[in-house]
Write a protein that holds these residues in place. Structure first.
Motif, PDB file in Angstrom:
ATOM      1  N   MET A   1       0.846  -1.208   0.000  1.00 57.09           N
ATOM      2  CA  MET A   1       0.000   0.000   0.000  1.00 57.09           C
ATOM      3  C   MET A   1       0.877   1.252   0.000  1.00 57.09           C
ATOM      4  SD  MET A   1      -1.996   1.853   2.956  1.00 57.09           S
ATOM      5  CE  MET A   1      -2.956   3.333   2.650  1.00 57.09           C
ATOM      6  N   LEU A   2       0.408   2.271  -0.715  1.00 56.73           N
ATOM      7  CA  LEU A   2       1.159   3.518  -0.802  1.00 56.73           C
ATOM      8  C   LEU A   2       0.912   4.360   0.449  1.00 56.73           C
ATOM      9  CD1 LEU A   2       3.009   4.754  -2.949  1.00 56.73           C
ATOM     10  CD2 LEU A   2       1.090   6.230  -3.594  1.00 56.73           C
ATOM     11  N   LYS A   3       1.992   4.839   1.029  1.00 56.10           N
ATOM     12  CA  LYS A   3       1.878   5.570   2.290  1.00 56.10           C
ATOM     13  C   LYS A   3       1.863   7.074   2.043  1.00 56.10           C
ATOM     14  CE  LYS A   3       2.234   1.932   4.963  1.00 56.10           C
ATOM     15  NZ  LYS A   3       1.397   1.615   6.120  1.00 56.10           N
ATOM     16  N   SER A   4       1.218   7.783   2.937  1.00 56.74           N
ATOM     17  CA  SER A   4       1.189   9.251   2.871  1.00 56.74           C
ATOM     18  C   SER A   4       2.580   9.794   3.177  1.00 56.74           C
ATOM     19  CB  SER A   4       0.199   9.776   3.905  1.00 56.74           C
ATOM     20  OG  SER A   4       0.623   9.391   5.206  1.00 56.74           O
ATOM     21  N   LYS A   5       3.134  10.536   2.219  1.00 53.43           N
ATOM     22  CA  LYS A   5       4.484  11.068   2.425  1.00 53.43           C
ATOM     23  C   LYS A   5       4.415  12.399   3.158  1.00 53.43           C
ATOM     24  CE  LYS A   5       6.723   8.140  -0.483  1.00 53.43           C
ATOM     25  NZ  LYS A   5       7.940   7.362  -0.293  1.00 53.43           N
ATOM     26  N   VAL A   6       5.461  12.660   3.908  1.00 52.99           N
ATOM     27  CA  VAL A   6       5.592  13.917   4.631  1.00 52.99           C
ATOM     28  C   VAL A   6       6.945  14.499   4.248  1.00 52.99           C
ATOM     29  CG1 VAL A   6       5.693  14.965   6.913  1.00 52.99           C
ATOM     30  CG2 VAL A   6       4.274  12.947   6.544  1.00 52.99           C
ATOM     31  N   ASP A   7       6.991  15.780   4.071  1.00 52.58           N
ATOM     32  CA  ASP A   7       8.229  16.516   3.863  1.00 52.58           C
ATOM     33  C   ASP A   7       9.308  16.029   4.838  1.00 52.58           C
ATOM     34  OD1 ASP A   7       9.334  19.608   5.033  1.00 52.58           O
ATOM     35  OD2 ASP A   7       9.838  18.842   3.053  1.00 52.58           O
ATOM     36  N   LEU A   8      10.537  15.831   4.346  1.00 55.54           N
ATOM     37  CA  LEU A   8      11.572  15.247   5.202  1.00 55.54           C
ATOM     38  C   LEU A   8      11.812  16.057   6.473  1.00 55.54           C
ATOM     39  CD1 LEU A   8      14.647  13.266   4.384  1.00 55.54           C
ATOM     40  CD2 LEU A   8      14.975  15.251   5.844  1.00 55.54           C
ATOM     41  N   GLU A   9      11.787  17.359   6.351  1.00 56.49           N
ATOM     42  CA  GLU A   9      12.023  18.206   7.527  1.00 56.49           C
ATOM     43  C   GLU A   9      10.892  18.031   8.552  1.00 56.49           C
ATOM     44  OE1 GLU A   9      13.285  22.041   6.491  1.00 56.49           O
ATOM     45  OE2 GLU A   9      13.866  22.525   8.562  1.00 56.49           O
ATOM     46  N   ARG A  10       9.689  17.978   8.062  1.00 53.29           N
ATOM     47  CA  ARG A  10       8.526  17.771   8.942  1.00 53.29           C
ATOM     48  C   ARG A  10       8.615  16.397   9.596  1.00 53.29           C
ATOM     49  NH1 ARG A  10       2.462  18.686   8.329  1.00 53.29           N
ATOM     50  NH2 ARG A  10       1.983  19.108  10.520  1.00 53.29           N
ATOM     51  N   ALA A  11       8.982  15.400   8.798  1.00 58.62           N
ATOM     52  CA  ALA A  11       9.124  14.042   9.337  1.00 58.62           C
ATOM     53  C   ALA A  11      10.162  14.032  10.452  1.00 58.62           C
ATOM     54  CB  ALA A  11       9.512  13.070   8.225  1.00 58.62           C
ATOM     55  N   ALA A  12      11.297  14.695  10.213  1.00 61.31           N
ATOM     56  CA  ALA A  12      12.348  14.730  11.234  1.00 61.31           C
ATOM     57  C   ALA A  12      11.826  15.373  12.516  1.00 61.31           C
ATOM     58  CB  ALA A  12      13.574  15.484  10.711  1.00 61.31           C
ATOM     59  N   ASN A  13      11.014  16.395  12.375  1.00 53.90           N
ATOM     60  CA  ASN A  13      10.438  17.050  13.567  1.00 53.90           C
ATOM     61  C   ASN A  13       9.533  16.116  14.347  1.00 53.90           C
ATOM     62  OD1 ASN A  13      11.613  19.571  13.665  1.00 53.90           O
ATOM     63  ND2 ASN A  13      10.183  20.436  12.179  1.00 53.90           N
TER      64      ASN A  13
END
Lengths: 115, 115
Positions: A1-13
């Motif tokens: 299943m395709l996952k909802s991506k988050v901006d890398l900077e936001r993900a790191a936060n």
DNA sequence: TTAAAATATAACTATTTACTTATATGTTAA
DNA sequence: TTAACATATAAGTAAATAGTTATATTTTAA
């Protein structure tokens, strides 16, 4: 299943916020059940302001939402957040916090009278 | 599908490590391709010791492994780690680092001669 | 309307962290 | 065996962080 991506900077936060034992536990508890601050307090050996500050960080990041009910403010996971997907996936790797929930229910800090 | 669980404290440690933009980017790059230190260096505007220190933390946590090949030391994700499951799941929410890989391949820092 | 309870905010502090520069170590090739 | 290269380690520093205590705010109930 395709996952909802988050901006890398936001993900790191998000990961940084979850990278604290107290906050990760709070989020894992809230996955199982909404809680007010005094309930969460039961679980930790820590001051009330400390817990409040953790909750604020989680709220500022959009990870949890709060709802006042009378005297109490209830916190719950924000399922509308674009971060909910990654949070859910992370929590699948973290043990259930059923023992903590039991602690809360045993202490029952929102109990107002004994009748 | 049932996910591999990790001790909450260990999970928090992993999340803290991934909660840094530089390290999260490194891990996302290594998901796509093993790299030596000088290749990773190309991607960041940061000193070599800084990258080395990040790699050491990731290695100490068991998240990556290293393999010396002559003069170079190659880093890759440690697929044997019990943390690999959670790392994979997190990376599914993080954008591919194809632009960074292209940067590396363009710079090609391990190129030894022009022939 | 005042006291008590629940929660938040402010101000402070000790610890941790992510860098830096300088130096050491290990490898290759002349 | 020495110079150049790749990487690691050491030592120092500024900024971020997680806690503390003290105080403010909001709500309920006497």
């Amino acid at each position: 299943m395709l996952k909802s991506k988050v901006d890398l900077e936001r993900a790191a936060n998000v990961l940084k916020l979850l990278g604290d034992k107290t906050r990760l536990t709070i989020i894992a508890i809230l996955k199982q059940r909404e809680c007010c601050v005094c309930e969460i307090l039961e679980v930790f050996d820590m001051s009330q302001p400390s817990i409040s500050q953790h909750l604020r960080k989680l709220k500022d990041a959009g990870m949890v939402k709060e709802e006042r009910r009378g005297q109490w403010i209830y916190y719950s996971l924000n399922q509308q957040s674009e971060l909910y997907g990654i949070i859910e996936d992370i929590l699948e790797h973290v043990p259930e916090q059923t023992d903590k929930i039991k602690l809360i229910e045993k202490a029952n800090p929102t109990l107002q009278c004994g009748c």
